[in-house]
Design a protein around this motif. Structure first.
Motif, mmCIF file in Angstrom:
data_model
loop_
_atom_site.group_PDB
_atom_site.id
_atom_site.type_symbol
_atom_site.label_atom_id
_atom_site.label_comp_id
_atom_site.label_asym_id
_atom_site.label_seq_id
_atom_site.Cartn_x
_atom_site.Cartn_y
_atom_site.Cartn_z
ATOM 1 N N PRO A 92 4.682 -2.559 0.619
ATOM 2 C CA PRO A 92 3.001 -2.862 0.901
ATOM 3 C C PRO A 92 3.304 -4.171 1.771
ATOM 4 C CG PRO A 92 3.197 -2.252 -1.309
ATOM 5 C CD PRO A 92 4.838 -2.412 -0.692
ATOM 6 N N ARG A 93 2.347 -4.317 2.607
ATOM 7 C CA ARG A 93 2.168 -5.667 3.314
ATOM 8 C C ARG A 93 0.786 -6.088 3.124
ATOM 9 N NH1 ARG A 93 3.076 -4.949 9.300
ATOM 10 N NH2 ARG A 93 2.181 -2.939 8.756
ATOM 11 N N PHE A 94 0.522 -7.246 3.030
ATOM 12 C CA PHE A 94 -0.958 -7.763 2.506
ATOM 13 C C PHE A 94 -1.457 -8.767 3.779
ATOM 14 C CE2 PHE A 94 1.656 -7.027 -1.100
ATOM 15 C CZ PHE A 94 0.830 -5.831 -1.799
ATOM 16 N N ILE A 95 -2.825 -8.869 3.563
ATOM 17 C CA ILE A 95 -3.452 -10.009 4.304
ATOM 18 C C ILE A 95 -4.405 -10.375 3.344
ATOM 19 C CG2 ILE A 95 -5.140 -8.280 5.353
ATOM 20 C CD1 ILE A 95 -5.200 -10.167 7.525
ATOM 21 N N LEU A 96 -4.464 -11.716 2.918
ATOM 22 C CA LEU A 96 -5.361 -12.246 2.095
ATOM 23 C C LEU A 96 -6.332 -13.266 2.675
ATOM 24 C CD1 LEU A 96 -2.544 -11.724 0.708
ATOM 25 C CD2 LEU A 96 -2.956 -13.913 -0.670
ATOM 26 N N ASP A 97 -7.598 -13.375 1.898
ATOM 27 C CA ASP A 97 -8.829 -13.950 2.487
ATOM 28 C C ASP A 97 -8.420 -15.562 2.128
ATOM 29 O OD1 ASP A 97 -9.646 -14.946 -0.044
ATOM 30 O OD2 ASP A 97 -11.124 -13.487 -0.252
ATOM 31 N N VAL A 98 -9.627 -16.043 2.828
ATOM 32 C CA VAL A 98 -9.328 -17.694 2.995
ATOM 33 C C VAL A 98 -9.067 -18.357 1.564
ATOM 34 C CG1 VAL A 98 -10.212 -17.713 5.431
ATOM 35 C CG2 VAL A 98 -11.730 -18.092 3.349
ATOM 36 N N LEU A 103 -2.026 -17.898 -3.726
ATOM 37 C CA LEU A 103 -1.381 -16.499 -3.906
ATOM 38 C C LEU A 103 -0.482 -16.347 -2.871
ATOM 39 C CD1 LEU A 103 -1.056 -14.031 -5.721
ATOM 40 C CD2 LEU A 103 -3.317 -13.254 -4.636
ATOM 41 N N ALA A 104 -1.108 -16.337 -1.594
ATOM 42 C CA ALA A 104 -0.102 -16.052 -0.447
ATOM 43 C C ALA A 104 1.191 -16.913 -0.436
ATOM 44 C CB ALA A 104 -0.793 -16.575 0.874
ATOM 45 N N ALA A 105 1.351 -18.144 -0.870
ATOM 46 C CA ALA A 105 2.606 -18.803 -0.953
ATOM 47 C C ALA A 105 3.399 -18.152 -1.942
ATOM 48 C CB ALA A 105 2.203 -20.323 -1.292
ATOM 49 N N TYR A 106 2.884 -17.762 -3.277
ATOM 50 C CA TYR A 106 3.503 -17.093 -4.203
ATOM 51 C C TYR A 106 4.333 -15.708 -3.922
ATOM 52 C CZ TYR A 106 1.953 -20.381 -7.952
ATOM 53 O OH TYR A 106 1.963 -21.445 -8.743
ATOM 54 N N LEU A 107 3.411 -14.961 -3.063
ATOM 55 C CA LEU A 107 3.821 -13.777 -2.714
ATOM 56 C C LEU A 107 4.937 -13.923 -1.580
ATOM 57 C CD1 LEU A 107 0.544 -11.702 -2.195
ATOM 58 C CD2 LEU A 107 2.316 -11.169 -3.712
ATOM 59 N N ALA A 165 0.703 -11.760 -10.886
ATOM 60 C CA ALA A 165 1.223 -10.700 -11.877
ATOM 61 C C ALA A 165 0.446 -9.504 -11.682
ATOM 62 C CB ALA A 165 1.013 -11.147 -13.276
ATOM 63 N N GLU A 166 -0.972 -9.440 -11.413
ATOM 64 C CA GLU A 166 -1.789 -8.418 -11.005
ATOM 65 C C GLU A 166 -1.118 -7.797 -9.978
ATOM 66 O OE1 GLU A 166 -6.311 -8.378 -10.794
ATOM 67 O OE2 GLU A 166 -6.066 -10.451 -11.400
ATOM 68 N N VAL A 167 -0.882 -8.419 -8.785
ATOM 69 C CA VAL A 167 -0.386 -7.779 -7.574
ATOM 70 C C VAL A 167 0.621 -7.008 -7.834
ATOM 71 C CG1 VAL A 167 0.100 -8.138 -5.275
ATOM 72 C CG2 VAL A 167 -1.905 -9.396 -6.087
ATOM 73 N N VAL A 168 1.767 -7.761 -8.173
ATOM 74 C CA VAL A 168 3.102 -7.066 -8.781
ATOM 75 C C VAL A 168 2.918 -5.762 -9.440
ATOM 76 C CG1 VAL A 168 5.229 -7.436 -9.832
ATOM 77 C CG2 VAL A 168 4.379 -9.449 -8.516
ATOM 78 N N LEU A 173 5.547 -4.007 -6.940
ATOM 79 C CA LEU A 173 6.176 -4.701 -6.238
ATOM 80 C C LEU A 173 7.563 -5.216 -6.847
ATOM 81 C CD1 LEU A 173 3.448 -7.399 -4.692
ATOM 82 C CD2 LEU A 173 4.442 -4.988 -3.773
ATOM 83 N N ASP A 174 7.815 -4.928 -8.073
ATOM 84 C CA ASP A 174 9.161 -5.097 -8.588
ATOM 85 C C ASP A 174 10.323 -4.678 -7.988
ATOM 86 O OD1 ASP A 174 7.695 -3.093 -9.999
ATOM 87 O OD2 ASP A 174 9.509 -2.911 -11.176
ATOM 88 N N HIS A 175 10.013 -3.607 -7.086
ATOM 89 C CA HIS A 175 11.125 -2.771 -6.717
ATOM 90 C C HIS A 175 11.432 -3.486 -5.278
ATOM 91 C CE1 HIS A 175 10.834 0.368 -9.674
ATOM 92 N NE2 HIS A 175 9.723 0.639 -9.025
ATOM 93 N N TYR A 176 10.430 -4.372 -4.919
ATOM 94 C CA TYR A 176 10.507 -4.768 -3.411
ATOM 95 C C TYR A 176 10.657 -6.367 -3.452
ATOM 96 C CZ TYR A 176 8.744 -0.396 -2.548
ATOM 97 O OH TYR A 176 8.175 1.001 -2.556
ATOM 98 N N LEU A 177 10.694 -7.196 -4.398
ATOM 99 C CA LEU A 177 10.916 -8.572 -4.529
ATOM 100 C C LEU A 177 12.473 -9.115 -3.914
ATOM 101 C CD1 LEU A 177 9.397 -9.340 -8.091
ATOM 102 C CD2 LEU A 177 8.363 -8.943 -5.767
ATOM 103 N N ASP A 178 12.089 -10.067 -3.088
ATOM 104 C CA ASP A 178 13.544 -10.781 -2.523
ATOM 105 C C ASP A 178 13.322 -11.993 -2.422
ATOM 106 O OD1 ASP A 178 15.609 -11.125 -1.036
ATOM 107 O OD2 ASP A 178 15.337 -10.009 0.592
ATOM 108 N N PRO A 179 13.275 -12.781 -3.781
ATOM 109 C CA PRO A 179 12.978 -14.103 -3.675
ATOM 110 C C PRO A 179 13.533 -15.044 -2.644
ATOM 111 C CG PRO A 179 13.266 -13.143 -5.964
ATOM 112 C CD PRO A 179 13.978 -12.307 -4.827
#
Length: 241
Positions: A92-98, A103-107, A165-168, A173-179
């Motif tokens: 998944p790819r995301f766009i976040l509101d203002v 959260l954007a930084a964490y993702l 945690a909600e979004v993951v 998303l745990d399958h796509y995490l690449d810290p």
């Protein structure tokens, strides 16, 4: 006409109306999308609607006396043939509101492709979401009710770490995490660089202490494994497998 919502869709209802049939009156012949949103549920979180036990689309216009049942995203039951929307892109790819800068930084720290700009208007977010197939993350139900919104999720919590945690969990998303593979500032890709390349880009003491450095290929931001790296690593370790 009665409407009943199931699962997480009850998060949008007042306490006394959760997990119950709701009697909804209406004039004319509204669509089932309009009726569902009239009780507070954004259509982007509804993945299946049954009218008297038969699957229908958002443009279905129910007659008086119809029982409408609304279901959220399923995790184990295959419903692709009758679902109201295609499944999300993988990954998944995301766009976040203002309002979701943290959260954007964490993702991004998680390596998830995340667009965020505090200057984005709702119309810009909707346009980009449509054009790129990005999922809108927001705490504004208004934007999710817009007919142009195809993919979206309303964050239940206000704490950015809990939101992560909600979004993951919701999007698996745990399958796509690449810290630390993306820049927390601009979403660009981060790569390791030779130490001499950053000599004039970091404080002299930092250059002396650390031997490995990483740089964003888009904006040039330099990273190293300092105290902030350690704090973020501890947070992300909760979700990495």
């Amino acid at each position: 006409m009665n409407i009943r919502v199931y699962g997480d869709l009850n998060d949008f209802l007042p306490q006394g109306k959760k997990h119950k049939d709701q009697r909804v009156g209406f004039f004319g012949m509204p669509t089932v999308k309009d009726l569902v949103e009239s009780i507070g549920v954004p259509h982007v979180e509804v993945f299946l609607i049954l009218a008297d036990s038969l699957p229908v689309k958002f443009d279905y216009r129910p007659a008086n006396g119809t029982l409408i049942s609304c279901y959220p995203k399923f995790t184990s039951l295959p419903v692709s043939a009758i679902a109201l929307r295609p499944d999300f892109e993988k990954p998944p790819r995301f766009i976040l509101d203002v309002h979701l800068g943290r959260l954007a930084a964490y993702l991004r720290f998680c390596g998830i492709d995340t667009l965020y700009d505090k200057s984005f208007t709702d119309n810009q977010i909707l346009d980009i979401s449509q054009a790129d197939g990005r999922i809108i993350l927001t705490r504004d139900k208004g934007i999710l009710r817009n007919g142009l919104a195809q993919f979206g999720y309303f964050l239940r919590n206000t704490n950015p770490q809990i939101q992560l945690a909600e979004v993951v969990h919701y999007f698996d998303l745990d399958h796509y995490l690449d810290p630390f593979s993306r820049c927390s500032l601009c979403n660009g890709e981060v790569e390791q660089v030779d130490k001499p390349m950053v000599k004039n880009l970091v404080p002299a003491t930092t250059y002396q202490i650390y031997s490995e450095f990483f740089q964003c290929s888009r904006c040039g931001q330099v990273y190293w494994e300092g105290p902030h790296f350690i704090r973020i690593s501890r947070l992300l370790s909760k979700y990495s497998k």
